[in-house]
Design an enzyme around this catalytic site. Sequence first.
Site, PDB file in Angstrom:
ATOM      1  N   GLY A   1       0.812  -1.218   0.000  1.00  0.00           N
ATOM      2  CA  GLY A   1       0.000   0.000   0.000  1.00  0.00           C
ATOM      3  C   GLY A   1       0.840   1.259   0.000  1.00  0.00           C
TER       4      GLY A   1
ATOM      5  CB  ALA B   1       4.672  15.488 -33.403  1.00  0.00           C
TER       6      ALA B   1
HETATM    7  C1  HXC Z   1       4.127  -6.014   9.791  1.00  0.00           C
HETATM    8  C2  HXC Z   1       6.278  -5.890   9.024  1.00  0.00           C
HETATM    9  C3  HXC Z   1       5.830  -5.731   7.701  1.00  0.00           C
HETATM   10  C4  HXC Z   1       4.420  -5.710   7.480  1.00  0.00           C
HETATM   11  C5  HXC Z   1       7.971  -5.621   7.707  1.00  0.00           C
HETATM   12  N1  HXC Z   1       7.606  -5.821   8.960  1.00  0.00           N
HETATM   13  N2  HXC Z   1       6.911  -5.562   6.899  1.00  0.00           N
HETATM   14  N3  HXC Z   1       5.432  -6.031  10.050  1.00  0.00           N
HETATM   15  N4  HXC Z   1       3.620  -5.844   8.553  1.00  0.00           N
HETATM   16  N5  HXC Z   1       3.897  -5.485   6.271  1.00  0.00           N
HETATM   17  C6  HXC Z   1       8.442  -5.896  10.146  1.00  0.00           C
HETATM   18  C7  HXC Z   1       9.338  -7.111  10.164  1.00  0.00           C
HETATM   19  O1  HXC Z   1       8.633  -8.223  10.658  1.00  0.00           O
HETATM   20  C8  HXC Z   1      10.424  -6.655  11.114  1.00  0.00           C
HETATM   21  O2  HXC Z   1       9.909  -6.739  12.412  1.00  0.00           O
HETATM   22  C9  HXC Z   1      10.564  -5.186  10.786  1.00  0.00           C
HETATM   23  O3  HXC Z   1       9.344  -4.816  10.142  1.00  0.00           O
HETATM   24  C10 HXC Z   1      11.707  -4.902   9.850  1.00  0.00           C
HETATM   25  O4  HXC Z   1      11.594  -5.766   8.746  1.00  0.00           O
HETATM   26  P1  HXC Z   1      12.803  -6.664   8.225  1.00  0.00           P
HETATM   27  O5  HXC Z   1      12.221  -7.669   7.310  1.00  0.00           O
HETATM   28  O6  HXC Z   1      13.618  -7.146   9.357  1.00  0.00           O
HETATM   29  O7  HXC Z   1      13.662  -5.584   7.437  1.00  0.00           O
HETATM   30  P2  HXC Z   1      14.360  -5.724   6.032  1.00  0.00           P
HETATM   31  O8  HXC Z   1      15.169  -6.948   5.954  1.00  0.00           O
HETATM   32  O9  HXC Z   1      15.051  -4.423   5.819  1.00  0.00           O
HETATM   33  O10 HXC Z   1      13.170  -5.871   4.957  1.00  0.00           O
HETATM   34  C11 HXC Z   1      12.224  -4.850   4.834  1.00  0.00           C
HETATM   35  C12 HXC Z   1      11.101  -5.288   3.876  1.00  0.00           C
HETATM   36  C13 HXC Z   1      10.548  -6.676   4.350  1.00  0.00           C
HETATM   37  C14 HXC Z   1      11.658  -5.383   2.471  1.00  0.00           C
HETATM   38  C15 HXC Z   1      10.038  -4.204   3.899  1.00  0.00           C
HETATM   39  O11 HXC Z   1      10.262  -6.601   5.725  1.00  0.00           O
HETATM   40  C16 HXC Z   1       9.336  -7.060   3.607  1.00  0.00           C
HETATM   41  O12 HXC Z   1       9.401  -7.549   2.464  1.00  0.00           O
HETATM   42  N6  HXC Z   1       8.171  -6.869   4.245  1.00  0.00           N
HETATM   43  C17 HXC Z   1       6.879  -7.215   3.639  1.00  0.00           C
HETATM   44  C18 HXC Z   1       6.525  -6.168   2.634  1.00  0.00           C
HETATM   45  C19 HXC Z   1       5.164  -6.397   2.018  1.00  0.00           C
HETATM   46  O13 HXC Z   1       4.936  -7.392   1.348  1.00  0.00           O
HETATM   47  N7  HXC Z   1       4.270  -5.469   2.313  1.00  0.00           N
HETATM   48  C20 HXC Z   1       2.939  -5.494   1.750  1.00  0.00           C
HETATM   49  C21 HXC Z   1       1.970  -5.486   2.858  1.00  0.00           C
HETATM   50  S1  HXC Z   1       0.383  -5.648   2.172  1.00  0.00           S
HETATM   51  P3  HXC Z   1      10.819  -7.165  13.678  1.00  0.00           P
HETATM   52  O14 HXC Z   1       9.850  -7.253  14.800  1.00  0.00           O
HETATM   53  O15 HXC Z   1      11.455  -8.437  13.298  1.00  0.00           O
HETATM   54  O16 HXC Z   1      11.810  -6.048  13.824  1.00  0.00           O
HETATM   55  C22 HXC Z   1      -0.136  -4.080   1.803  1.00  0.00           C
HETATM   56  C23 HXC Z   1      -1.567  -4.017   1.377  1.00  0.00           C
HETATM   57  C24 HXC Z   1      -1.818  -3.041   0.301  1.00  0.00           C
HETATM   58  O17 HXC Z   1       0.548  -3.138   1.941  1.00  0.00           O
HETATM   59  C25 HXC Z   1      -1.578  -3.617  -1.055  1.00  0.00           C
HETATM   60  C26 HXC Z   1      -1.999  -2.659  -2.114  1.00  0.00           C
HETATM   61  C27 HXC Z   1      -1.349  -2.957  -3.397  1.00  0.00           C
END
Ligand code: HXC
Length: 514
Positions: free
Chosen positions: A170, A405
């Site tokens: 999002g 154009a």
């Molecule tokens: C809850 C999350 C999270 C999420 C990351 N974290 N994404 N918690 N919800 N969506 C948390 C991790 O668990 C971790 O918590 C902390 O944030 C840091 O993340 P890391 O993975 O340790 O960091 P990094 O290695 O730098 O990777 C960052 C990242 C990865 C690339 C953003 O975390 C990732 O791929 N996250 C998922 C991204 C994703 O798919 N988001 C979409 C969500 S759905 P701790 O407690 O361990 O510190 C969405 C709906 C709308 O957004 C869709 C519309 C199109």
Amino acid sequence: MEELLEKLRKKIKETRAGGGAKELEKQKSSGKKTARERIDLLLDKESFHELDPFVTSRCQDFGMDRRKFPGDGVVSGSGRIDGRLVFLVSQDFTIMGGTLGEMQANKIAACQDLAIKNRRPFIQILDSGGARIQEGVLALNGYGHIFRRNSLASGLIPQISIMAGPTAGGAVYSPALTDFVFMVEGIGRMFITGPEVIKQVTGEEVSFEELGGARIHNEVSGVAHFALPTEEECFSYVRKLLSFLPANCYELPPVSRSPQDQEAPDENIEALIPVSSEEVYDIKEVIHRIVDHQDFLEVQAFFAPNAVIGLARLAGKVVGIVANQPLIMAGVLDIDSSDKIARFVRFCDAFNIPIINLVDVPGYLPGTDQEHKGIIRHGAKILYAYSEATVPKISLILRKAFGGAYIALCSQGMGFDYILAYPTASIAVMGAEGAVNILFRKEIREAVDSEKFRREKEKEYQEKFSHPYYAASYGLLNAIIDPRHTRQELIRVLEDLSAKKEERASKKHGIPPC
Ligand code: HXC
């Protein structure tokens, strides 16, 4: 009282601690500044005024009751850039990956509301894992609040997004709704679904960088407008961009305090532009010679480089430049360059920035690839944008202006206010070769010497159209100018149009092609 103040000081200290020392260290070791360092780098010294620092998540599920952080992963407030007020948010990745839950969304929306109500620019520095999974539908709905405000603010106040970390799910759509997207190389990434999900769903393996890094979004997808190597350079570029923009659509862009005088004719400009339209040149060199202090802030430099767009000043006043780039694909208009030009024209119009077109274009790009991908609807965006625009619209034809154009970029019919041309200008429905092939197909086939006949007809066609006087004789050009006087002429035309008013019939809104 002292006790209460001590409690306040303690609480404020907690808000400054982000997700804790370990998380802050992790942020630093991944080459990223903290949310607050970023604000300090962007704003005038000590001008930040924080909003809602004590907001925390209300979520109790999935262990969230034990993970309450003041600020809920975003720092928000107001501040000044070159003394001018802006509202901004900066996501804090050290707090649950900067993810957006209900309360973070409320904080961002409150800041957007202040920007909208006060008619001041809104800036967001993003570094986030997207919707906070633990908060489910409340997180998703939170994005709805933000997107709606981005849309309502569009054209009212400038909106700028800075990608300074991952922006996932999002988190990507708010930037896409703003006017300018900056990406910091190596750390800024944008994607709807990350590599893991992509692998699960499609089996495709891709790195974060190849999926949505600065290069991809600046060169390939066109989502981003700027790529800067470091955060420092990025923030300084944002400040520079803002120096060209008014605070809202009711104000005029700031006039430079050190305008460049109209100096002597430029004896070198002519040499830059070959007379033969077969030869190429770099339009950016021409732009630099024309604008004040050679200062041209190019937008989307890496996307659709066959068109060049950007902001500059002429005699101190801000103008938007739209130019064809003969160095790349002969400066032809294609799908991507149409999108790029149309959006920029709408931006300039919304914020009272006069537009100057520098035209040297062989037409719209032919071919099944472009036709099937929708060059018709994409090309139509340019027509819509210029027709809709009421700011001063000036065109200068340097060499070729052919076909669709020509209509789009420099025809009187489209409502350009002032059309100038160099003596090298050539205006026609198409190039000589194509025209002769259509007009004399049968005669060429039947001629004793087909080649000779074709050459004669091409010469005849060129004599008729390969100069600006035919168009000028119908009043379709307002002036044919000596290239050496380009800067002075453009400044004079801008002055002539400085009080321009053009009204449009009142309606709910138009329906632009998309
Ligand atoms: C809850 C999350 C999270 C999420 C990351 N974290 N994404 N918690 N919800 N969506 C948390 C991790 O668990 C971790 O918590 C902390 O944030 C840091 O993340 P890391 O993975 O340790 O960091 P990094 O290695 O730098 O990777 C960052 C990242 C990865 C690339 C953003 O975390 C990732 O791929 N996250 C998922 C991204 C994703 O798919 N988001 C979409 C969500 S759905 P701790 O407690 O361990 O510190 C969405 C709906 C709308 O957004 C869709 C519309 C199109």
